[in-house]
Design a protein around this motif. Structure first.
Motif, PDB file in Angstrom:
ATOM      1  N   ILE A  53       5.139   4.794  -2.341  1.00 19.41           N
ATOM      2  CA  ILE A  53       4.385   5.975  -2.759  1.00 19.41           C
ATOM      3  C   ILE A  53       3.781   5.685  -4.127  1.00 19.41           C
ATOM      4  O   ILE A  53       4.427   5.072  -4.977  1.00 19.41           O
ATOM      5  N   CYS A  54       2.506   6.101  -4.291  1.00 15.39           N
ATOM      6  CA  CYS A  54       1.813   5.834  -5.552  1.00 15.39           C
ATOM      7  C   CYS A  54       1.950   7.017  -6.501  1.00 15.39           C
ATOM      8  O   CYS A  54       2.332   8.120  -6.087  1.00 15.39           O
ATOM      9  N   ASP A  55       1.624   6.762  -7.768  1.00 17.73           N
ATOM     10  CA  ASP A  55       1.740   7.819  -8.778  1.00 17.73           C
ATOM     11  C   ASP A  55       0.858   9.019  -8.446  1.00 17.73           C
ATOM     12  O   ASP A  55       1.226  10.160  -8.707  1.00 17.73           O
ATOM     13  N   GLU A  56      -0.302   8.772  -7.820  1.00 18.80           N
ATOM     14  CA  GLU A  56      -1.204   9.874  -7.479  1.00 18.80           C
ATOM     15  C   GLU A  56      -0.584  10.788  -6.417  1.00 18.80           C
ATOM     16  O   GLU A  56      -0.694  12.011  -6.496  1.00 18.80           O
ATOM     17  N   CYS A  57       0.077  10.180  -5.412  1.00 15.53           N
ATOM     18  CA  CYS A  57       0.707  10.985  -4.359  1.00 15.53           C
ATOM     19  C   CYS A  57       1.944  11.706  -4.884  1.00 15.53           C
ATOM     20  O   CYS A  57       2.235  12.827  -4.460  1.00 15.53           O
ATOM     21  N   VAL A  58       2.665  11.075  -5.824  1.00 16.04           N
ATOM     22  CA  VAL A  58       3.811  11.746  -6.440  1.00 16.04           C
ATOM     23  C   VAL A  58       3.327  12.989  -7.175  1.00 16.04           C
ATOM     24  O   VAL A  58       3.917  14.068  -7.059  1.00 16.04           O
ATOM     25  N   ARG A  93       0.827  -1.208   0.000  1.00 14.91           N
ATOM     26  CA  ARG A  93       0.000   0.000   0.000  1.00 14.91           C
ATOM     27  C   ARG A  93       0.856   1.249   0.000  1.00 14.91           C
ATOM     28  O   ARG A  93       1.946   1.267   0.587  1.00 14.91           O
ATOM     29  N   CYS A  94       0.331   2.293  -0.624  1.00  9.24           N
ATOM     30  CA  CYS A  94       0.978   3.598  -0.590  1.00  9.24           C
ATOM     31  C   CYS A  94       1.040   4.067   0.867  1.00  9.24           C
ATOM     32  O   CYS A  94       0.032   4.052   1.569  1.00  9.24           O
ATOM     33  N   SER A  95       2.229   4.461   1.335  1.00 17.13           N
ATOM     34  CA  SER A  95       2.394   4.900   2.724  1.00 17.13           C
ATOM     35  C   SER A  95       1.725   6.245   2.975  1.00 17.13           C
ATOM     36  O   SER A  95       1.537   6.634   4.116  1.00 17.13           O
ATOM     37  N   PHE A  96       1.360   6.940   1.907  1.00 13.20           N
ATOM     38  CA  PHE A  96       0.791   8.275   2.061  1.00 13.20           C
ATOM     39  C   PHE A  96      -0.732   8.257   2.031  1.00 13.20           C
ATOM     40  O   PHE A  96      -1.363   8.866   2.871  1.00 13.20           O
ATOM     41  N   CYS A  97      -1.322   7.535   1.067  1.00 15.41           N
ATOM     42  CA  CYS A  97      -2.786   7.540   0.951  1.00 15.41           C
ATOM     43  C   CYS A  97      -3.412   6.195   1.312  1.00 15.41           C
ATOM     44  O   CYS A  97      -4.626   6.095   1.470  1.00 15.41           O
ATOM     45  N   GLY A  98      -2.599   5.160   1.439  1.00 17.29           N
ATOM     46  CA  GLY A  98      -3.123   3.864   1.867  1.00 17.29           C
ATOM     47  C   GLY A  98      -3.705   2.998   0.754  1.00 17.29           C
ATOM     48  O   GLY A  98      -4.158   1.888   1.009  1.00 17.29           O
TER      49      GLY A  98
END
Ligand code: ZN
Length: 116
Positions: A30-35, A8-13
């Motif tokens: 980290i996912c592309d959306e959070c980047v 899971r993305c550590s920022f948005c889950g």
């Protein structure tokens, strides 16, 4: 990829199945959306040094610091889970407990007790 492991993305889950790209770091993802979100923040703050300073913990409101502190706490849990995943993969590859313990600076027995 082994389908039983969910990263899971550590920022948005969001899970790796819910995003296009999930980049992994040491115990974090980290996912592309959070980047993209980070890129927007960086673009907006570029050249505005004062605004940048306001993002530092020293200048953050108490409420935000408390939230940050609580986030660090759950980060330990997610790093722990990530370590377990990596150990599981290494064990599936028949990497010895001695080798795993060595990189963690613990004994073979301690590594096995924690992750076995
Ligand atoms: Zn994300």
């Amino acid at each position: 990829m082994d389908s039983k492991r969910v990263y899971r993305c550590s920022f948005c889950g969001k899970a790796q199945t819910e995003v296009k790209t999930l980049v992994s770091g040491p115990g974090v993802f980290i996912c592309d959306e959070c980047v993209r979100l980070c890129q927007d923040v960086i673009a907006k703050k570029a050249g505005a040094q004062k605004a940048q300073d306001s993002l530092l913990p020293d200048n953050a409101p108490t409420e935000r610091l408390l939230k940050t502190l609580s986030g660090y706490n759950s980060a330990f849990e997610s790093v722990d889970r990530a370590m377990q995943d990596v150990v599981d993969i290494l064990r599936e590859r028949e990497v010895s407990w001695a080798a795993i313990g060595e990189v963690l600076s613990v004994s073979r027995q301690a590594a096995w007790k924690r992750f076995g």
